[in-house]
Design a protein around this motif. Structure first.
Motif, PDB file in Angstrom:
ATOM      1  N   THR A 149       3.381   5.690   7.463  1.00  0.00           N
ATOM      2  CA  THR A 149       4.842   5.806   7.521  1.00  0.00           C
ATOM      3  C   THR A 149       5.370   6.177   6.133  1.00  0.00           C
ATOM      4  N   ALA A 150       6.672   6.479   6.070  1.00  0.00           N
ATOM      5  CA  ALA A 150       7.286   6.835   4.776  1.00  0.00           C
ATOM      6  C   ALA A 150       7.170   5.651   3.813  1.00  0.00           C
ATOM      7  N   PHE A 151       7.350   4.433   4.354  1.00  0.00           N
ATOM      8  CA  PHE A 151       7.250   3.249   3.493  1.00  0.00           C
ATOM      9  C   PHE A 151       5.812   3.081   2.969  1.00  0.00           C
ATOM     10  N   GLY A 152       4.843   3.388   3.862  1.00  0.00           N
ATOM     11  CA  GLY A 152       3.428   3.312   3.463  1.00  0.00           C
ATOM     12  C   GLY A 152       3.143   4.293   2.327  1.00  0.00           C
ATOM     13  N   ASP A 153       3.716   5.531   2.452  1.00  0.00           N
ATOM     14  CA  ASP A 153       3.538   6.537   1.389  1.00  0.00           C
ATOM     15  C   ASP A 153       4.150   6.065   0.076  1.00  0.00           C
ATOM     16  N   PHE A 154       5.358   5.479   0.211  1.00  0.00           N
ATOM     17  CA  PHE A 154       6.057   4.991  -0.989  1.00  0.00           C
ATOM     18  C   PHE A 154       5.220   3.897  -1.680  1.00  0.00           C
ATOM     19  N   LEU A 155       4.714   2.969  -0.861  1.00  0.00           N
ATOM     20  CA  LEU A 155       3.886   1.865  -1.405  1.00  0.00           C
ATOM     21  C   LEU A 155       2.616   2.426  -2.047  1.00  0.00           C
ATOM     22  N   GLY A 156       2.123   3.535  -1.443  1.00  0.00           N
ATOM     23  CA  GLY A 156       0.897   4.170  -1.933  1.00  0.00           C
ATOM     24  C   GLY A 156       1.029   4.714  -3.347  1.00  0.00           C
ATOM     25  N   SER A 157       2.279   4.886  -3.842  1.00  0.00           N
ATOM     26  CA  SER A 157       2.411   5.358  -5.226  1.00  0.00           C
ATOM     27  C   SER A 157       2.124   4.244  -6.235  1.00  0.00           C
ATOM     28  N   PHE A 158       2.143   2.993  -5.782  1.00  0.00           N
ATOM     29  CA  PHE A 158       1.841   1.872  -6.701  1.00  0.00           C
ATOM     30  C   PHE A 158       0.461   1.283  -6.448  1.00  0.00           C
ATOM     31  N   VAL A 159       0.098   1.164  -5.167  1.00  0.00           N
ATOM     32  CA  VAL A 159      -1.172   0.536  -4.794  1.00  0.00           C
ATOM     33  C   VAL A 159      -1.881   1.441  -3.779  1.00  0.00           C
ATOM     34  N   ILE A 160      -3.135   1.087  -3.420  1.00  0.00           N
ATOM     35  CA  ILE A 160      -3.854   1.930  -2.451  1.00  0.00           C
ATOM     36  C   ILE A 160      -3.737   1.316  -1.062  1.00  0.00           C
ATOM     37  N   VAL A 161      -3.057   2.029  -0.182  1.00  0.00           N
ATOM     38  CA  VAL A 161      -2.986   1.571   1.212  1.00  0.00           C
ATOM     39  C   VAL A 161      -4.176   2.180   1.935  1.00  0.00           C
ATOM     40  N   ASP A 162      -5.051   1.325   2.460  1.00  0.00           N
ATOM     41  CA  ASP A 162      -6.309   1.795   3.043  1.00  0.00           C
ATOM     42  C   ASP A 162      -6.060   2.477   4.389  1.00  0.00           C
ATOM     43  N   ALA A 163      -6.164   3.825   4.398  1.00  0.00           N
ATOM     44  CA  ALA A 163      -5.880   4.577   5.621  1.00  0.00           C
ATOM     45  C   ALA A 163      -6.950   4.319   6.685  1.00  0.00           C
ATOM     46  N   GLN A 164      -8.187   4.081   6.217  1.00  0.00           N
ATOM     47  CA  GLN A 164      -9.268   3.852   7.201  1.00  0.00           C
ATOM     48  C   GLN A 164      -9.079   2.534   7.940  1.00  0.00           C
ATOM     49  N   ALA A 165      -8.419   1.598   7.286  1.00  0.00           N
ATOM     50  CA  ALA A 165      -8.183   0.300   7.939  1.00  0.00           C
ATOM     51  C   ALA A 165      -6.854   0.331   8.697  1.00  0.00           C
ATOM     52  N   THR A 166      -6.264   1.517   8.844  1.00  0.00           N
ATOM     53  CA  THR A 166      -4.988   1.739   9.540  1.00  0.00           C
ATOM     54  C   THR A 166      -3.913   0.713   9.143  1.00  0.00           C
ATOM     55  N   GLY A 167      -3.709   0.601   7.855  1.00  0.00           N
ATOM     56  CA  GLY A 167      -2.626  -0.247   7.340  1.00  0.00           C
ATOM     57  C   GLY A 167      -2.929  -1.723   7.278  1.00  0.00           C
ATOM     58  N   ALA A 168      -4.162  -2.113   7.621  1.00  0.00           N
ATOM     59  CA  ALA A 168      -4.485  -3.545   7.630  1.00  0.00           C
ATOM     60  C   ALA A 168      -4.850  -4.059   6.240  1.00  0.00           C
ATOM     61  N   LEU A 169      -5.201  -3.134   5.338  1.00  0.00           N
ATOM     62  CA  LEU A 169      -5.652  -3.549   3.995  1.00  0.00           C
ATOM     63  C   LEU A 169      -4.870  -2.818   2.921  1.00  0.00           C
ATOM     64  N   ILE A 170      -4.499  -3.570   1.881  1.00  0.00           N
ATOM     65  CA  ILE A 170      -3.883  -2.927   0.718  1.00  0.00           C
ATOM     66  C   ILE A 170      -4.700  -3.315  -0.492  1.00  0.00           C
ATOM     67  N   ASN A 171      -5.128  -2.311  -1.265  1.00  0.00           N
ATOM     68  CA  ASN A 171      -5.852  -2.608  -2.504  1.00  0.00           C
ATOM     69  C   ASN A 171      -4.833  -2.691  -3.641  1.00  0.00           C
ATOM     70  N   LEU A 172      -4.647  -3.912  -4.171  1.00  0.00           N
ATOM     71  CA  LEU A 172      -3.601  -4.113  -5.169  1.00  0.00           C
ATOM     72  C   LEU A 172      -4.035  -3.735  -6.582  1.00  0.00           C
ATOM     73  N   GLY A 173      -5.337  -3.541  -6.805  1.00  0.00           N
ATOM     74  CA  GLY A 173      -5.835  -3.138  -8.128  1.00  0.00           C
ATOM     75  C   GLY A 173      -5.421  -4.109  -9.224  1.00  0.00           C
ATOM     76  N   TYR A 174      -4.783  -3.562 -10.282  1.00  0.00           N
ATOM     77  CA  TYR A 174      -4.405  -4.409 -11.425  1.00  0.00           C
ATOM     78  C   TYR A 174      -3.358  -5.469 -11.047  1.00  0.00           C
ATOM     79  N   PHE A 175      -2.558  -5.174 -10.005  1.00  0.00           N
ATOM     80  CA  PHE A 175      -1.567  -6.173  -9.577  1.00  0.00           C
ATOM     81  C   PHE A 175      -2.267  -7.448  -9.088  1.00  0.00           C
ATOM     82  N   TYR A 176      -3.461  -7.264  -8.517  1.00  0.00           N
ATOM     83  CA  TYR A 176      -4.206  -8.422  -8.029  1.00  0.00           C
ATOM     84  C   TYR A 176      -4.640  -9.295  -9.218  1.00  0.00           C
ATOM     85  N   LEU A 177      -5.022  -8.626 -10.319  1.00  0.00           N
ATOM     86  CA  LEU A 177      -5.410  -9.373 -11.521  1.00  0.00           C
ATOM     87  C   LEU A 177      -4.200 -10.139 -12.063  1.00  0.00           C
TER      88      LEU A 177
END
Ligand code: UD1
Ligand code: MG
Length: 458
Positions: free
Chosen positions: A207-235
């Motif tokens: 979705t548009a919101f998913g794309d927007f979120l994707g500019s900060f973190v990685i939204v896992d497309a293979q998991a169809t939106g079930a997983l978000i990789n937060l990267g440095y935010f997770y740290l």
């Protein structure tokens, strides 16, 4: 600690003990195997083991239990000896919960959390001998975790000696968590609640919101939106978790036995969670590591609680609060159950949220917010801070206090309990707060094991 309270203290430990015995199946057989493994496998020259055998889960659990018992005994015996030294150096405080009595005038040794902290580290070194043999690949993050706990213990002790201002207290745990964060190689992804997944993924597309979120973190497309990789935010989140756990225990404090008591109840709940996971999914290294830490922690904390229970002969100090908080943060992070950990911290979360106006100076915050003791009635009442009759009307309205009142209760869960239940003695208040902690942990388990199915499909 009287016999009645000692029996009550064993209550939170019962569920994990039952599960431990179930996991070990036949403890006497395990003991026999253990004896064979450690002693009879030595060859005649007393050198290398003749049989190189990986210890079983039951063997490891038994070893951790025995080491925890040694930790308990050592702490119980050492606290009275070490308190002489802290008192001699002037590291002491007056029991404010007994102000106006003879007891309240006597200086009590402070910072005795250094004893369980040091014993805990020694116990862990022994436990790690077995752990390293079974999971050599986990040693880097395990050592980093130990370094973080050690660092926090040291910083806590400096706080007790130097009395850091509040802004430093907030920063110290994030510094101490750096070794853990630097070596963290686990997942940095979070599971998105079922109900929110459609916001990120709809009809086979982001979705548009998913794309927007994707500019900060990685939204896992293979998991169809079930997983978000937060990267440095997770740290960043893990660093904040360490800051929260340490300070949350420190500000939910001020009556005899509460700091050590709440940490003990939370540790029992964490241990139960790990054992349930091991029973369900088999022995995963992250849960076994947490079991090892929690068993040692429970041992040393019980040893300290004996001396800190009402009427306390020692104070645990910020040393213990920081050490305990960091230990929980470490097991939550390395065990990959930080969300479950927060569910076991419900009273601390409520206390923190309710305290924020005072912590962020929106409302005056006295140096001590612990309840006021009335020596004539021998009961505790909510402590207050003075204000003008026209000030903080919103807060007065929130608590049903007349708008022209010239004092307001300090904003802590301890005071809230007294406001709801009426005046109580210090020991009754502590028992009530620990009961609340047990109930909240029970509720946390309910959320984790029943509601999680509907929210995360776990
Ligand atoms: C935190 C709390 C403070 C609370 C204090 C008590 C905040 C923002 N700060 O401050 O409100 O009063 O902990 O631990 O919420 N003491 C007792 N009985 C006890 C334990 C402690 O009287 O059972 C007193 C003793 O005088 C002891 C002192 O509290 O010397 C220790 O206070 P300290 O841990 O330095 O306070 P903070 O952690 O800064
Ligand atoms: Mg403190």
């Amino acid at each position: 600690m009287g016999r009645y309270d000692a029996l009550l203290a064993l209550f939170p430990l019962l569920p994990p003990i039952v599960l431990l015995f179930q996991l070990m199946e036949h403890p006497s057989d395990t003991l026999q195997r253990w004896y064979t493994h450690f002693w009879l496998s030595q060859d005649a020259s007393g050198g290398k083991n003749a049989v190189e055998e990986t210890p079983t889960v039951a063997t490891q659990l038994l070893a951790y239990i025995l080491i925890a018992i040694v930790g308990y005994l050592l702490t119980t015996l050492m606290v009275p000896s070490i308190q002489v030294y802290t008192l001699r150096k002037g590291i002491c405080g007056k029991d404010l919960g007994k102000r106006g009595t003879l007891q309240g005038e006597q200086p009590l040794p402070e910072a005795l959390g250094i004893v369980p902290g040091a014993v805990f580290l020694v116990c862990l070194l022994f436990c790690l001998v077995g752990f390293a043999a079974t999971y050599p690949s986990r040693m880097l993050d395990v050592n980093a975790a130990l370094l973080s706990i050690c660092f926090m213990l040291f910083l806590g002790f400096t706080d007790d000696v130097l009395d850091w201002p509040w802004r430093y207290k907030l920063v110290l745990p994030s510094v101490a968590s750096l070794p853990l964060l630097c070596s963290y190689k686990g997942s940095t992804s979070v599971v998105v609640p079922l109900q929110l997944r459609s916001l990120l993924w709809k009809d086979g597309h982001m979705t548009a919101f998913g794309d927007f979120l994707g500019s900060f973190v990685i939204v896992d497309a293979q998991a169809t939106g079930a997983l978000i990789n937060l990267g440095y935010f997770y740290l960043l989140y893990m660093g904040l978790l360490a800051v929260f756990c340490t300070n949350a225990i420190n500000i939910f404090a001020g009556i005899n036995g509460l700091e050590a008591g709440q940490s003990y109840v939370i540790a029992c709940a964490v241990l139960l969670h790990n054992l349930m996971e091991i029973q369900r999914d088999g022995p995963a290294d992250n849960h076994l590591f947490s079991v090892m830490l929690m068993l040692c922690f429970i041992g040393v904390t019980l040893g300290l609680l004996r001396h800190n229970w009402y009427p306390a002969t020692v104070f645990v100090g910020d040393t213990f609060c920081y050490f305990a908080g960091m230990t929980f943060a470490v097991v939550g992070i390395l065990g990959h159950f930080s969300k479950t950990l927060l569910l076991l911290f419900i009273p601390q979360v409520i206390n923190f949220l309710w305290s924020t106006p005072q912590l962020f100076k929106l409302v005056p915050c006295p140096r001590h917010r612990l309840p006021r003791y009335d020596p004539t009635k021998q009961l505790m009442y909510p402590s207050t801070f003075p204000c003008e009759s026209h000030q903080y009307t919103w807060l007065k309205a929130l608590q049903g206090i007349p708008s022209n009142a010239q004092e307001l209760p300090n904003m802590t869960v301890i005071n809230l309990c007294l406001q709801v239940c009426g005046p109580l003695s210090e020991v009754q208040l502590c028992r009530l707060l620990l009961l609340l902690q047990c109930l909240c942990c029970g509720f946390g388990f309910l959320c984790r094991y029943c509601l999680a199915k509907y929210i995360f499909d776990e």
